[in-house]
Write a protein that holds these residues in place. Structure first.
Motif: not given
Length: 166
Positions: A114-141
């Motif tokens: 809700d409150r936090v935005w994390i900087g990272g590198e886009v590791s994959s892109v599809s129509e419904s998910v953009i995967e963002v890799k951060t230091k130590g982990r990865s999370f889907p948007v």
């Protein structure tokens, strides 16, 4: 008379094309420069980098701009904390439903809670998910939050890369 009118139309067309190219940011070599990011104004929502933490390069918050003094912003968070940020660290809050054009390898700031935005590198892109890799982990948007991603400036990209390298 006919030739003069045709010449005048040709000159007007040439000038129109030249001015359109300048206003779109086309350089002499025909390339297009990256458009300047429109900064949020007082009363508008913003996403901004929080400096002075151990996650300095990758930690962003959101709030509403209260004051702008030169290149200094004062932004009120929804928890009523007034925060300060420098203009290069401030981005407009993405409009709901907006679409971002990112590709693998781009650096972004993505809404991870809700409150936090994390900087990272886009590791994959599809129509419904953009995967963002951060230091130590990865999370889907995941849809419908695909509009909660901001492509960061070249300066912020360099700082995020630097942070990942440590």
């Amino acid at each position: 008379k006919g030739n003069m009118k045709k010449n005048l139309q040709t000159i007007i067309l040439a000038l129109t094309i030249a001015f359109a190219g300048i206003s779109l940011g086309c350089g002499a070599a025909g390339g297009v420069k990256e458009a300047a990011i429109k900064k949020p104004q007082v009363g508008e929502s913003a996403v901004f980098r929080l400096r002075g933490t151990s996650y300095d390069a990758t930690y962003y918050l959101s709030g509403v701009v209260q004051k702008i003094d030169g290149d200094k912003y004062e932004i009120m968070r929804d928890d009523n904390n007034l925060m300060k940020a420098d203009a290069p660290d401030v981005y407009p809050y993405p409009k709901e439903g907006s679409k971002i054009d990112v590709k693998v390898g781009d650096y972004v700031v993505a809404n991870s809670s809700d409150r936090v935005w994390i900087g990272g590198e886009v590791s994959s892109v599809s129509e419904s998910v953009i995967e963002v890799k951060t230091k130590g982990r990865s999370f889907p948007v995941i849809k419908p939050k695909l509009d909660k991603i901001i492509k960061v400036s070249p300066e912020a990209t360099a700082e995020i890369k630097d942070f990942f390298a440590k």
